[in-house]
Design a protein around this motif. Structure first.
Motif, PDB file in Angstrom:
ATOM      1  N   ALA A 186       0.906  -1.141   0.028  1.00  0.00           N
ATOM      2  CA  ALA A 186       0.004  -0.099  -0.308  1.00  0.00           C
ATOM      3  C   ALA A 186       0.711   1.116  -0.077  1.00  0.00           C
ATOM      4  CB  ALA A 186      -0.896   0.154   1.264  1.00  0.00           C
ATOM      5  N   LEU A 187       1.889   1.269   0.832  1.00  0.00           N
ATOM      6  CA  LEU A 187       2.945   2.264   0.831  1.00  0.00           C
ATOM      7  C   LEU A 187       3.614   2.556  -0.517  1.00  0.00           C
ATOM      8  CD1 LEU A 187       3.913   4.431   3.088  1.00  0.00           C
ATOM      9  CD2 LEU A 187       5.952   2.943   3.257  1.00  0.00           C
ATOM     10  N   ALA A 188       3.903   1.644  -1.104  1.00  0.00           N
ATOM     11  CA  ALA A 188       4.539   1.547  -2.579  1.00  0.00           C
ATOM     12  C   ALA A 188       3.688   2.171  -3.527  1.00  0.00           C
ATOM     13  CB  ALA A 188       5.162   0.288  -2.905  1.00  0.00           C
ATOM     14  N   ALA A 189       2.601   2.051  -3.195  1.00  0.00           N
ATOM     15  CA  ALA A 189       1.696   2.601  -4.369  1.00  0.00           C
ATOM     16  C   ALA A 189       1.500   4.160  -4.276  1.00  0.00           C
ATOM     17  CB  ALA A 189       0.092   1.981  -4.159  1.00  0.00           C
ATOM     18  N   GLU A 190       1.923   4.719  -3.105  1.00  0.00           N
ATOM     19  CA  GLU A 190       1.629   6.280  -3.081  1.00  0.00           C
ATOM     20  C   GLU A 190       2.663   6.778  -3.498  1.00  0.00           C
ATOM     21  OE1 GLU A 190      -2.037   5.433  -1.087  1.00  0.00           O
ATOM     22  OE2 GLU A 190      -1.071   7.224  -1.702  1.00  0.00           O
ATOM     23  N   PRO A 191       2.479   8.259  -3.841  1.00  0.00           N
ATOM     24  CA  PRO A 191       3.544   8.865  -4.557  1.00  0.00           C
ATOM     25  C   PRO A 191       4.708   9.446  -3.623  1.00  0.00           C
ATOM     26  CG  PRO A 191       1.412  10.109  -4.834  1.00  0.00           C
ATOM     27  CD  PRO A 191       1.106   8.897  -3.838  1.00  0.00           C
ATOM     28  N   PRO A 192       5.982   9.547  -4.033  1.00  0.00           N
ATOM     29  CA  PRO A 192       7.035   9.561  -3.011  1.00  0.00           C
ATOM     30  C   PRO A 192       6.788  10.534  -1.984  1.00  0.00           C
ATOM     31  CG  PRO A 192       7.663   9.373  -5.168  1.00  0.00           C
ATOM     32  CD  PRO A 192       6.481   9.540  -5.417  1.00  0.00           C
ATOM     33  N   LEU A 193       6.113  11.941  -2.167  1.00  0.00           N
ATOM     34  CA  LEU A 193       5.997  13.056  -1.468  1.00  0.00           C
ATOM     35  C   LEU A 193       5.012  12.681  -0.266  1.00  0.00           C
ATOM     36  CD1 LEU A 193       7.041  15.822  -0.737  1.00  0.00           C
ATOM     37  CD2 LEU A 193       5.211  16.676  -1.887  1.00  0.00           C
ATOM     38  N   VAL A 194       3.809  11.816  -0.524  1.00  0.00           N
ATOM     39  CA  VAL A 194       3.229  11.363   0.329  1.00  0.00           C
ATOM     40  C   VAL A 194       3.661  10.300   1.088  1.00  0.00           C
ATOM     41  CG1 VAL A 194       0.869  10.031   0.467  1.00  0.00           C
ATOM     42  CG2 VAL A 194       1.100  11.741  -1.156  1.00  0.00           C
ATOM     43  N   ARG A 195       4.539   9.377   0.624  1.00  0.00           N
ATOM     44  CA  ARG A 195       5.247   8.435   1.496  1.00  0.00           C
ATOM     45  C   ARG A 195       6.089   9.215   2.442  1.00  0.00           C
ATOM     46  NH1 ARG A 195       6.010   5.497  -3.580  1.00  0.00           N
ATOM     47  NH2 ARG A 195       8.128   6.090  -3.742  1.00  0.00           N
ATOM     48  N   LEU A 196       6.948  10.314   2.138  1.00  0.00           N
ATOM     49  CA  LEU A 196       7.584  11.130   2.979  1.00  0.00           C
ATOM     50  C   LEU A 196       6.646  11.589   3.934  1.00  0.00           C
ATOM     51  CD1 LEU A 196      10.466  13.441   2.053  1.00  0.00           C
ATOM     52  CD2 LEU A 196       8.667  14.211   3.522  1.00  0.00           C
ATOM     53  N   ALA A 197       5.725  12.254   3.822  1.00  0.00           N
ATOM     54  CA  ALA A 197       4.914  12.919   4.678  1.00  0.00           C
ATOM     55  C   ALA A 197       4.389  11.760   5.754  1.00  0.00           C
ATOM     56  CB  ALA A 197       3.450  13.738   4.013  1.00  0.00           C
ATOM     57  N   LEU A 198       4.010  10.475   5.379  1.00  0.00           N
ATOM     58  CA  LEU A 198       3.374   9.515   6.486  1.00  0.00           C
ATOM     59  C   LEU A 198       4.789   9.205   7.127  1.00  0.00           C
ATOM     60  CD1 LEU A 198       1.573   7.469   3.767  1.00  0.00           C
ATOM     61  CD2 LEU A 198       0.525   8.685   5.769  1.00  0.00           C
ATOM     62  N   ALA A 199       6.070   8.980   6.918  1.00  0.00           N
ATOM     63  CA  ALA A 199       7.123   8.550   7.584  1.00  0.00           C
ATOM     64  C   ALA A 199       7.565   9.777   8.353  1.00  0.00           C
ATOM     65  CB  ALA A 199       8.437   8.056   6.374  1.00  0.00           C
ATOM     66  N   ALA A 200       7.613  11.076   7.861  1.00  0.00           N
ATOM     67  CA  ALA A 200       7.930  12.140   8.572  1.00  0.00           C
ATOM     68  C   ALA A 200       7.163  12.321   9.998  1.00  0.00           C
ATOM     69  CB  ALA A 200       7.878  13.583   7.695  1.00  0.00           C
ATOM     70  N   ASP A 201       6.027  12.079   9.758  1.00  0.00           N
ATOM     71  CA  ASP A 201       4.996  12.112  10.667  1.00  0.00           C
ATOM     72  C   ASP A 201       5.312  11.243  12.080  1.00  0.00           C
ATOM     73  OD1 ASP A 201       1.152  11.855  11.497  1.00  0.00           O
ATOM     74  OD2 ASP A 201       2.742  12.988  12.444  1.00  0.00           O
ATOM     75  N   LEU A 202       5.558   9.993  11.595  1.00  0.00           N
ATOM     76  CA  LEU A 202       5.924   9.006  12.679  1.00  0.00           C
ATOM     77  C   LEU A 202       7.392   9.183  13.137  1.00  0.00           C
ATOM     78  CD1 LEU A 202       4.462   5.606  10.869  1.00  0.00           C
ATOM     79  CD2 LEU A 202       3.578   6.824  12.884  1.00  0.00           C
ATOM     80  N   GLN A 203       8.264   9.407  12.200  1.00  0.00           N
ATOM     81  CA  GLN A 203       9.470   9.355  12.534  1.00  0.00           C
ATOM     82  C   GLN A 203      10.152  10.823  13.189  1.00  0.00           C
ATOM     83  OE1 GLN A 203      11.545   6.314  11.601  1.00  0.00           O
ATOM     84  NE2 GLN A 203      13.141   7.116  13.217  1.00  0.00           N
ATOM     85  N   TRP A 204       9.583  11.816  12.366  1.00  0.00           N
ATOM     86  CA  TRP A 204      10.174  13.127  12.998  1.00  0.00           C
ATOM     87  C   TRP A 204       9.037  14.007  13.670  1.00  0.00           C
ATOM     88  CZ3 TRP A 204      11.966  14.692   7.213  1.00  0.00           C
ATOM     89  CH2 TRP A 204      13.008  14.192   6.955  1.00  0.00           C
ATOM     90  N   GLU A 205       7.898  13.611  13.850  1.00  0.00           N
ATOM     91  CA  GLU A 205       6.607  14.070  14.323  1.00  0.00           C
ATOM     92  C   GLU A 205       6.352  15.556  13.626  1.00  0.00           C
ATOM     93  OE1 GLU A 205       7.034  12.257  18.694  1.00  0.00           O
ATOM     94  OE2 GLU A 205       7.359  14.540  18.686  1.00  0.00           O
ATOM     95  N   LEU A 206       6.474  15.426  12.299  1.00  0.00           N
ATOM     96  CA  LEU A 206       6.353  16.510  11.335  1.00  0.00           C
ATOM     97  C   LEU A 206       5.031  16.354  10.579  1.00  0.00           C
ATOM     98  CD1 LEU A 206       8.143  19.175  10.527  1.00  0.00           C
ATOM     99  CD2 LEU A 206       8.671  17.791   8.521  1.00  0.00           C
ATOM    100  N   PRO A 207       3.974  17.265  11.080  1.00  0.00           N
ATOM    101  CA  PRO A 207       2.820  16.921  10.298  1.00  0.00           C
ATOM    102  C   PRO A 207       2.628  17.397   8.769  1.00  0.00           C
ATOM    103  CG  PRO A 207       2.787  19.029  11.611  1.00  0.00           C
ATOM    104  CD  PRO A 207       4.231  18.379  11.988  1.00  0.00           C
ATOM    105  N   ALA A 208       1.632  16.867   8.177  1.00  0.00           N
ATOM    106  CA  ALA A 208       1.722  16.886   6.613  1.00  0.00           C
ATOM    107  C   ALA A 208       1.878  18.462   6.033  1.00  0.00           C
ATOM    108  CB  ALA A 208       0.717  16.127   6.049  1.00  0.00           C
TER     109      ALA A 208
END
Length: 611
Positions: free
Chosen positions: A99-121
């Motif tokens: 499911a993650l691989a099907a998303e665009p790179p910037l969306v994947r980054l935003a999802l990971a940044a929220d979890l890893q960096w606590e940086l909202p979209a």
């Protein structure tokens, strides 16, 4: 001491932040090599301008990663294998990865940044210069799709839905994706900022992840001057916007590389320029300092390529060169691919428009017993249109690249690798086949199936005919493939040697078939052809004739006597024929061959010659 303490602080920051930055970059790109290079560039930029970040270097590094991902114009095919995160006993990791691989790179980054960096979209959108409301909606929709995938995977495992487990399971997936950091991340970045006269480069080769059989590295950012941090003119980014029409043609490219703005490099170009010379690239790559220039020429597109080179950090005034190469395409495909001179291990420098994110590379060719050829292609990513592939062996005329519409050979500083390794042209042919196929010379079997003499024109004799030895040579591979070439050698001066027919792949069953090779003739309107027929006994073929394949069979040669399996046949107005049919007759006038000689694929996967 103060300097040492400052360096220790910077190194400590890089080491502490590397893993969190690279893991998010990898989720965004799903390309280990590109993620490592992006992380290196991001941290190098932060370290270079350390005093400009108001005590918040972590946020600056995060912004650099987001900006770099947002600046990629096309999506590369994910190169992280699914099996590296999937679990046979748990369907959740694999389902979330899909499911993650099907998303665009910037969306994947935003999802990971929220979890890893606590940086909202919304913050990610602001840094990426995207509409915050749009990206936030895209991330929310992606989260919904991940939720559905999570529920379905738990159901497949016989478990009840548990939406509150989604974020922890996503975090576990990120942890599984997290790459091993390089042995010395601080050193990887520090080599890009060490204050020497000309700063060294992060080649990234030592820590770059492998993609198939090719390891990719791209030069990382670093200063090119001492003293204060350089201004925008020293940026490694292309001088032209990525969507500028100038990228459509190599002759209008802007310069790239962190040394492109170096005054001494510019002076080098000005010194050798004919008024049509432009700098395409200047940088330190793979422990080598490289400057690539292009000189446009009348009547030829795009022109002549030259490479200046030396060890990393060499004063541009002391670079060796130029090493001339030909562009890998005679057409207008916007690609430059050249070997990096003296690089150990061997590497190619690939330049393409910044919007190009990938290519395919093939380093060897496999001749088959059927007469066909087979290649293995390795896909790899480019970073902003620049790549530095690591090869397992020196590039040869068999090395082939697909990128941005180009499908052909790469530029070599030695256009005939293997030619100078032996004074015997047959040994040279074996060397070339070994280079092209990747098969050891000792495993190749050579066979001379015709060894005779004819009269052929030699340039050193003012194009007058001279005794010439002609050999038809077969080189057989362990897999049953057969490579054939017609080799000529001056009898009076053996140094007057030429491989008249490029090494071609022939069916094993037809290895001794007749062949026709056009040779040089100084006379206007006359074509001269060497005809060889190695599959007939001495005296079995008495005459040869070439006839055009047109309905009226014009132009046509005279019937020419064959001697010991070979003849030189002249055809007046030969250029008027699209192709020729070869007619061979024995002493009784019986036709033993009457057909158009087969066009066989060259060893380096180019179309064969057509008469």
């Amino acid at each position: 001491m103060a300097r040492a303490t400052a360096d220790e602080d910077l190194d400590g920051f890089v080491t502490a932040r590397w893993s969190d930055l690279e893991s998010v970059a990898l989720v965004a790109l799903l390309d280990p090599a590109a993620a490592r290079e992006l992380t290196t560039r991001a941290l190098a930029g932060v370290v270079r301008r350390w005093d400009e970040h108001d005590g918040a270097p972590t946020a600056a590094a995060q912004r650099a990663v987001v900006t770099a991902v947002a600046g990629r114009r096309s999506e590369a095919v994910p190169s992280v294998p699914r099996h590296t995160v999937a679990d046979p006993g748990d369907a959740v990791p694999g389902a979330l990865y899909d499911a993650l691989a099907a998303e665009p790179p910037l969306v994947r980054l935003a999802l990971a940044a929220d979890l890893q960096w606590e940086l909202p979209a919304g913050r990610v959108a602001a840094v990426a210069s995207r509409a915050g409301r749009t990206l936030t909606a895209d991330v929310a929709a992606a989260h919904d799709r991940l939720t559905q995938a999570h529920r379905a995977a738990r159901e497949a495992d016989g478990l009840q839905p548990s939406d509150e487990r989604l974020d922890p399971d996503l975090y576990l997936l990120l942890d599984r994706l997290r790459p091993e950091p390089p042995p010395d991340p601080a050193g990887l970045v520090r080599t890009g900022r060490t204050p020497v006269t000309r700063r060294a480069v992060v080649g990234a080769g030592a820590g770059a992840a492998a993609v198939g059989a090719v390891t990719w590295a791209v030069a990382a950012s670093r200063d090119t001057t001492t003293g204060p941090a350089p201004g925008p003119t020293a940026s490694p980014s292309p001088a032209l916007p990525a969507d500028d029409p100038a990228w459509d043609s190599v002759v209008s490219w802007g310069p790239r590389g962190d040394l492109a703005a170096d005054l001494e490099v510019q002076a080098l170009v000005a010194r050798v320029s004919s008024g049509r010379t432009r700098l395409l690239f200047a940088d330190d790559v793979a422990d080598r300092r490289v400057a690539v220039t292009l000189t446009a020429q009348d009547g030829f597109v795009p022109g002549t390529l030259e490479v200046w080179h030396g060890p990393s950090g060499t004063d541009p005034r002391a670079l060796d060169g130029p090493a001339p190469v030909l562009l890998p395409s005679e057409g207008e495909a916007p690609v430059v691919a050249v070997e990096v001179p003296d690089a150990e291990p061997p590497r190619l420098l690939v330049l393409a428009p910044p919007t190009e994110q990938g290519l395919e590379l093939s380093t060897v060719v496999e001749p088959l017993a059927s007469g066909d050829i087979r290649r293995t292609w390795t896909p790899a990513a480019l970073l902003a249109g620049v790549g530095l592939p690591l090869l397992g062996s020196p590039p040869s005329f068999a090395t082939r690249l697909r990128c941005a519409g180009h499908d052909g050979p790469v530029g070599l500083t030695d256009p005939y690798p293997g030619i100078a390794q032996s004074g015997d042209p047959v040994d040279t042919l074996v060397t070339q086949v070994a280079l092209a196929t990747g098969v050891q010379r000792t495993l190749l079997h050579r066979e001379v199936v015709l060894d005779t003499r004819v009269e052929l024109p030699l340039l050193e004799d003012g194009w007058s005919d001279a005794p010439t030895r002609v050999r038809v040579v077969l080189v057989r591979t362990p897999g049953g493939g057969v490579v054939r070439s017609v080799v000529t050698e001056g009898v009076v001066r053996p140094d007057d040697t030429e491989l008249w027919q490029p090494a071609v792949v022939v069916p094993a069953a037809d290895a001794r078939e007749p062949a026709v090779v056009r040779v040089v003739d100084p006379r206007a309107n006359t074509g001269r052809f060497l005809v060889v027929a190695p599959d007939t006994p001495a005296g079995g073929v008495r005459t040869a004739q070439l006839l055009a394949t047109s309905p009226n069979a014009y132009p046509v040669s005279k019937v020419t006597r064959m001697r010991e399996g070979a003849a030189v046949v002249d055809v007046v107005n030969a250029d008027q024929a699209a192709a020729f049919r070869l007619r061979l007759e024995d002493g009784e006038g019986r036709r033993v061959f009457d057909d158009v000689p087969s066009v066989r694929p060259m060893v380096w996967d180019q179309p064969g010659w057509t008469l």
